[in-house]
Design a protein around this motif. Structure first.
Motif, PDB file in Angstrom:
ATOM      1  N   GLY A  92       0.788  -1.220   0.000  1.00 55.15           N
ATOM      2  CA  GLY A  92       0.000   0.000   0.000  1.00 55.15           C
ATOM      3  C   GLY A  92       0.822   1.272   0.000  1.00 55.15           C
ATOM      4  O   GLY A  92       0.276   2.364  -0.179  1.00 55.15           O
ATOM      5  N   THR A  93       2.136   1.163   0.213  1.00 56.38           N
ATOM      6  CA  THR A  93       3.026   2.319   0.161  1.00 56.38           C
ATOM      7  C   THR A  93       4.276   1.962  -0.641  1.00 56.38           C
ATOM      8  O   THR A  93       4.612   0.786  -0.787  1.00 56.38           O
ATOM      9  CB  THR A  93       3.471   2.772   1.572  1.00 56.38           C
ATOM     10  N   ALA A  94       4.959   2.979  -1.136  1.00 56.25           N
ATOM     11  CA  ALA A  94       6.221   2.790  -1.856  1.00 56.25           C
ATOM     12  C   ALA A  94       7.363   3.153  -0.909  1.00 56.25           C
ATOM     13  O   ALA A  94       7.562   4.323  -0.576  1.00 56.25           O
ATOM     14  CB  ALA A  94       6.266   3.673  -3.096  1.00 56.25           C
ATOM     15  N   ALA A  95       8.099   2.145  -0.460  1.00 58.65           N
ATOM     16  CA  ALA A  95       9.096   2.330   0.590  1.00 58.65           C
ATOM     17  C   ALA A  95      10.200   3.307   0.209  1.00 58.65           C
ATOM     18  O   ALA A  95      10.726   4.033   1.071  1.00 58.65           O
ATOM     19  CB  ALA A  95       9.703   0.982   0.972  1.00 58.65           C
ATOM     20  N   ASP A  96      10.584   3.354  -1.058  1.00 62.17           N
ATOM     21  CA  ASP A  96      11.707   4.190  -1.486  1.00 62.17           C
ATOM     22  C   ASP A  96      11.293   5.621  -1.822  1.00 62.17           C
ATOM     23  O   ASP A  96      12.136   6.431  -2.235  1.00 62.17           O
ATOM     24  CB  ASP A  96      12.398   3.567  -2.702  1.00 62.17           C
ATOM     25  N   GLU A 139       3.723  14.768  10.398  1.00 62.18           N
ATOM     26  CA  GLU A 139       3.583  16.038   9.670  1.00 62.18           C
ATOM     27  C   GLU A 139       4.908  16.781   9.569  1.00 62.18           C
ATOM     28  O   GLU A 139       5.073  17.658   8.708  1.00 62.18           O
ATOM     29  CB  GLU A 139       2.543  16.932  10.359  1.00 62.18           C
ATOM     30  N   ASN A 140       5.865  16.429  10.413  1.00 56.26           N
ATOM     31  CA  ASN A 140       7.191  17.053  10.385  1.00 56.26           C
ATOM     32  C   ASN A 140       8.213  16.213   9.625  1.00 56.26           C
ATOM     33  O   ASN A 140       9.402  16.535   9.625  1.00 56.26           O
ATOM     34  CB  ASN A 140       7.691  17.280  11.816  1.00 56.26           C
ATOM     35  N   ARG A 141       7.726  15.153   8.962  1.00 53.93           N
ATOM     36  CA  ARG A 141       8.642  14.232   8.275  1.00 53.93           C
ATOM     37  C   ARG A 141       8.207  13.994   6.831  1.00 53.93           C
ATOM     38  O   ARG A 141       8.377  12.900   6.300  1.00 53.93           O
ATOM     39  CB  ARG A 141       8.704  12.899   9.036  1.00 53.93           C
ATOM     40  N   LEU A 142       7.651  14.998   6.200  1.00 50.96           N
ATOM     41  CA  LEU A 142       7.126  14.833   4.842  1.00 50.96           C
ATOM     42  C   LEU A 142       8.162  14.321   3.851  1.00 50.96           C
ATOM     43  O   LEU A 142       7.831  13.604   2.904  1.00 50.96           O
ATOM     44  CB  LEU A 142       6.557  16.160   4.336  1.00 50.96           C
ATOM     45  N   VAL A 146       9.372   6.434   3.277  1.00 52.35           N
ATOM     46  CA  VAL A 146       8.368   5.634   3.965  1.00 52.35           C
ATOM     47  C   VAL A 146       8.970   4.354   4.552  1.00 52.35           C
ATOM     48  O   VAL A 146       8.539   3.864   5.597  1.00 52.35           O
ATOM     49  CB  VAL A 146       7.202   5.296   3.011  1.00 52.35           C
ATOM     50  N   GLY A 147      10.015   3.841   3.907  1.00 51.43           N
ATOM     51  CA  GLY A 147      10.666   2.636   4.402  1.00 51.43           C
ATOM     52  C   GLY A 147      11.294   2.790   5.766  1.00 51.43           C
ATOM     53  O   GLY A 147      11.617   1.793   6.424  1.00 51.43           O
ATOM     54  N   LEU A 148      11.466   4.022   6.239  1.00 50.84           N
ATOM     55  CA  LEU A 148      12.057   4.273   7.553  1.00 50.84           C
ATOM     56  C   LEU A 148      11.019   4.278   8.672  1.00 50.84           C
ATOM     57  O   LEU A 148      11.373   4.340   9.853  1.00 50.84           O
ATOM     58  CB  LEU A 148      12.794   5.617   7.547  1.00 50.84           C
ATOM     59  N   ARG A 154       3.381   3.143   9.099  1.00 52.59           N
ATOM     60  CA  ARG A 154       3.089   2.855   7.687  1.00 52.59           C
ATOM     61  C   ARG A 154       1.624   2.499   7.491  1.00 52.59           C
ATOM     62  O   ARG A 154       0.990   2.929   6.522  1.00 52.59           O
ATOM     63  CB  ARG A 154       3.973   1.715   7.168  1.00 52.59           C
ATOM     64  N   GLN A 155       1.069   1.744   8.444  1.00 50.32           N
ATOM     65  CA  GLN A 155      -0.336   1.364   8.300  1.00 50.32           C
ATOM     66  C   GLN A 155      -1.254   2.582   8.468  1.00 50.32           C
ATOM     67  O   GLN A 155      -2.260   2.707   7.766  1.00 50.32           O
ATOM     68  CB  GLN A 155      -0.685   0.272   9.321  1.00 50.32           C
ATOM     69  N   ALA A 156      -0.891   3.480   9.382  1.00 50.50           N
ATOM     70  CA  ALA A 156      -1.666   4.712   9.550  1.00 50.50           C
ATOM     71  C   ALA A 156      -1.566   5.573   8.291  1.00 50.50           C
ATOM     72  O   ALA A 156      -2.563   6.176   7.849  1.00 50.50           O
ATOM     73  CB  ALA A 156      -1.175   5.484  10.771  1.00 50.50           C
ATOM     74  N   LEU A 157      -0.378   5.637   7.700  1.00 52.86           N
ATOM     75  CA  LEU A 157      -0.201   6.382   6.459  1.00 52.86           C
ATOM     76  C   LEU A 157      -1.012   5.750   5.327  1.00 52.86           C
ATOM     77  O   LEU A 157      -1.649   6.457   4.537  1.00 52.86           O
ATOM     78  CB  LEU A 157       1.281   6.429   6.090  1.00 52.86           C
ATOM     79  N   THR A 158      -0.996   4.426   5.249  1.00 52.53           N
ATOM     80  CA  THR A 158      -1.766   3.734   4.219  1.00 52.53           C
ATOM     81  C   THR A 158      -3.257   4.017   4.372  1.00 52.53           C
ATOM     82  O   THR A 158      -3.978   4.208   3.381  1.00 52.53           O
ATOM     83  CB  THR A 158      -1.521   2.214   4.287  1.00 52.53           C
TER      84      THR A 158
END
Length: 264
Positions: A92-96, A139-142, A146-148, A154-158
């Motif tokens: 659901g996310t692109a880690a790179d 919000e401070n890590r735009l 995502v891999g970090l 990650r699940q909350a972001l997804t």
């Protein structure tokens, strides 16, 4: 909002491994319904979500989303209707890619691609505001990759990506099963907040019967490809785990619920 009419799906048809996964399923969700789906392993829960999402077409029957027949549409053709969060936080996310880049991809889901889709200042500010609502400091890590992020982040972001465009239907496929209990609780709280805030029509698979009872406006139980129990309103709110176990044993001819259900 969602209507399945006599939907069936059999895997490995005509072989010794033939497995009917969905058998004449009829299901109708009204706009704003939040339906939790439970059942033992092999009950057809994930097949139901995959059929709705377009991972494979049904063998027979009709699937409609917001009045449109999507039965024969491919997965990417249904993207404009759906948001989905998988069990695996790595999907659901692109880690790179950066957090804001992932959100930008979600924002443009189902749209044509051009040469001028860079992330503007206003768009980035919107993403920061949305991320702040998660209360995870993202919000401070735009610009972070995502891999970090942790599995819970990650699940909350997804979840945020899946609901960014207010989909016609939100599919949650055991989306907290791979998280530790504390993180799972946080993600479920966020899920309930987002679904209520945006009045999203939602279908959520879970093995946790307590969560299935506590969350949502309606609960369905599946067994061997059939919907065997459908409850809502006061009857759902009055349910106890013991009631669901009795329903499962009744439908399965006395077979005990699987370990994952018993431990929920």
């Amino acid at each position: 909002m969602l209507r399945l009419t006599n939907v069936s799906k059999t895997f490995n048809k005509g072989t010794v491994n033939e497995k009917p996964a969905l058998v004449g399923v009829d299901l109708h969700l009204e706009p704003g319904d939040f339906v939790t789906v439970i059942g033992g392993n092999g009950a057809g829960k994930s097949t139901l979500l995959n059929a709705i999402a377009g991972v494979f077409p049904p063998d027979s029957g009709v699937i409609q989303i917001d009045g449109a027949d999507v039965s024969l549409l491919s997965e990417h053709q249904r993207a404009r209707y759906l948001g989905r969060v998988f069990q695996d936080p790595m999907r659901g996310t692109a880690a790179d890619m950066q957090i804001d880049e992932n959100l930008a991809l979600a924002r443009r889901r189902g749209e044509g691609r051009g040469l001028s889709w860079g992330i503007g200042k206003a768009e980035r500010a919107e993403y920061a505001e949305r991320l702040a609502s998660l209360d995870l400091g993202l919000e401070n890590r735009l610009s972070s990759k995502v891999g970090l992020l942790s599995g819970g982040q990650r699940q909350a972001l997804t979840l945020l990506m899946a609901t960014l465009k207010k989909p016609k239907l939100l599919l949650l496929d055991e989306h907290t099963a791979a998280l530790d209990p504390k993180t799972a609780k946080k993600v479920l709280e966020l899920t309930a907040q987002v679904v209520e805030r945006d009045s999203l029509t939602t279908l959520m698979i879970t093995h946790n019967m307590n969560d299935a009872i506590r969350l949502g406006s309606r609960l369905i139980m599946m067994h061997e490809g059939h919907v065997i129990y459908d409850v809502s309103g006061e009857e759902k709110r009055a349910l106890k785990v013991h009631d669901l176990l009795l329903k499962f044993e009744e439908a399965s001819g006395g077979e005990l619920a699987n370990d994952r259900m018993l431990l929920s």
